[in-house]
Design an enzyme around this catalytic site. Structure first.
Site, short mmCIF file in Angstrom:
data_model
loop_
_atom_site.label_atom_id
_atom_site.label_comp_id
_atom_site.label_asym_id
_atom_site.label_seq_id
_atom_site.Cartn_x
_atom_site.Cartn_y
_atom_site.Cartn_z
N ASN A 10 44.13 -27.16 -4.41
CA ASN A 10 45.18 -26.17 -4.19
C ASN A 10 44.95 -25.47 -2.86
O ASN A 10 44.01 -24.69 -2.71
CB ASN A 10 45.18 -25.17 -5.35
CG ASN A 10 46.31 -24.16 -5.27
OD1 ASN A 10 46.59 -23.61 -4.21
ND2 ASN A 10 46.93 -23.90 -6.40
N ASP A 70 38.27 -20.60 -12.93
CA ASP A 70 39.26 -20.83 -13.97
C ASP A 70 39.79 -19.46 -14.37
O ASP A 70 39.04 -18.47 -14.39
CB ASP A 70 38.66 -21.55 -15.18
CG ASP A 70 39.73 -22.14 -16.08
OD1 ASP A 70 40.86 -22.37 -15.59
OD2 ASP A 70 39.45 -22.39 -17.27
N GLY A 154 53.04 -18.86 -12.72
CA GLY A 154 52.47 -18.71 -14.05
C GLY A 154 53.14 -17.59 -14.83
O GLY A 154 54.37 -17.50 -14.91
N LYS A 176 49.16 -7.80 -4.39
CA LYS A 176 48.69 -8.65 -5.49
C LYS A 176 47.34 -9.26 -5.15
O LYS A 176 46.42 -9.27 -5.98
CB LYS A 176 49.71 -9.74 -5.80
CG LYS A 176 49.25 -10.64 -6.96
CD LYS A 176 50.09 -11.89 -7.08
CE LYS A 176 49.46 -12.83 -8.09
NZ LYS A 176 50.14 -14.13 -8.16
N HIS A 181 42.95 -10.44 -10.50
CA HIS A 181 41.73 -10.85 -11.16
C HIS A 181 40.90 -11.76 -10.28
O HIS A 181 39.68 -11.65 -10.23
CB HIS A 181 42.05 -11.53 -12.49
CG HIS A 181 43.12 -12.59 -12.40
ND1 HIS A 181 44.37 -12.35 -11.88
CD2 HIS A 181 43.12 -13.91 -12.75
CE1 HIS A 181 45.10 -13.46 -11.92
NE2 HIS A 181 44.36 -14.41 -12.43
#
Length: 201
Positions: A10, A70, A154, A176, A181
């Site tokens: 990605n 992940d 997502g 953002k 996270h």
């Protein structure tokens, strides 16, 4: 320059990692630079297990330091689901729209105070010698009843942050990327990398 392989193809994710880690002087490349390497199935039962699986595999196959992440959405009312299954929540082939539709169906009629959720990210760094490090980041919010916003991907259109009065899909990208996270996990992994004892020219 020292090199780390990001266990992902990605390019957007690669740019995000490169931007935050640039001050360390490491060269961050993705699996796109190693087309002979296979895709690594995410078969772990947790975010940490998947991140470690990918980083261990790439470190072993390349002989270089590897990094993998992940991420998942955890909804309290659903006992932490979709969690590690976030990308494939509604089944295969994976679809953001289908995942959101299933999530909203499961939360239909659930009152606001019970719709608390968080995005969580775990990043793993593994050296060829087997030295392993994990870092985690999370951001808290709530799940809306309807999607809002055109940005992001997502579950971003239904993940609402009360302190901003917006969903992730409504926030400017620079905000953002600062509070997400993944950004928080990257800030922790930056500290780990700065003290990493393993070095390879």
């Amino acid at each position: 320059m020292l090199k780390i392989i990001l266990a992902s193809r990605n390019e957007g994710k690669l740019r995000e990692f490169q931007a935050l880690l640039a001050p360390l002087g490491w060269e961050i490349v993705s699996l796109a630079s190693y087309p002979h390497l296979p895709d690594i199935p995410e078969t772990g039962d947790s975010l940490a297990a998947n991140a470690l699986l990918k980083a261990r595999t790439v470190a072993r196959l390349t002989g270089l330091v590897a990094m993998a992440d992940d991420s998942g959405l955890e909804v309290d009312y659903l006992g932490g689901a979709p969690g590690v299954r976030s990308a494939r929540f509604a089944g295969e082939p994976s679809s953001d729209a289908a995942n959101i539709a299933l999530l909203l169906q499961l939360l239909k009629g659930v009152p606001w105070e019970q719709r608390r959720a968080r995005f969580r990210c775990v990043i793993a760094v593994v050296t060829p010698e087997g030295e392993e490090h994990l870092a985690e980041g999370a951001v808290e919010g709530y799940i809306l009843e309807q999607p809002r916003g055109e940005e992001g991907f997502g579950y971003d259109p239904v993940f609402y942050l009360p302190e901003y009065g917006k969903t992730f899909a409504e926030l400017p990208l620079e905000i953002k990327n600062r509070i997400s996270h993944r950004a928080r996990a990257l800030a922790s992994i930056k500290e780990i990398l700065s003290t990493l004892t393993y070095r390879r020219p």
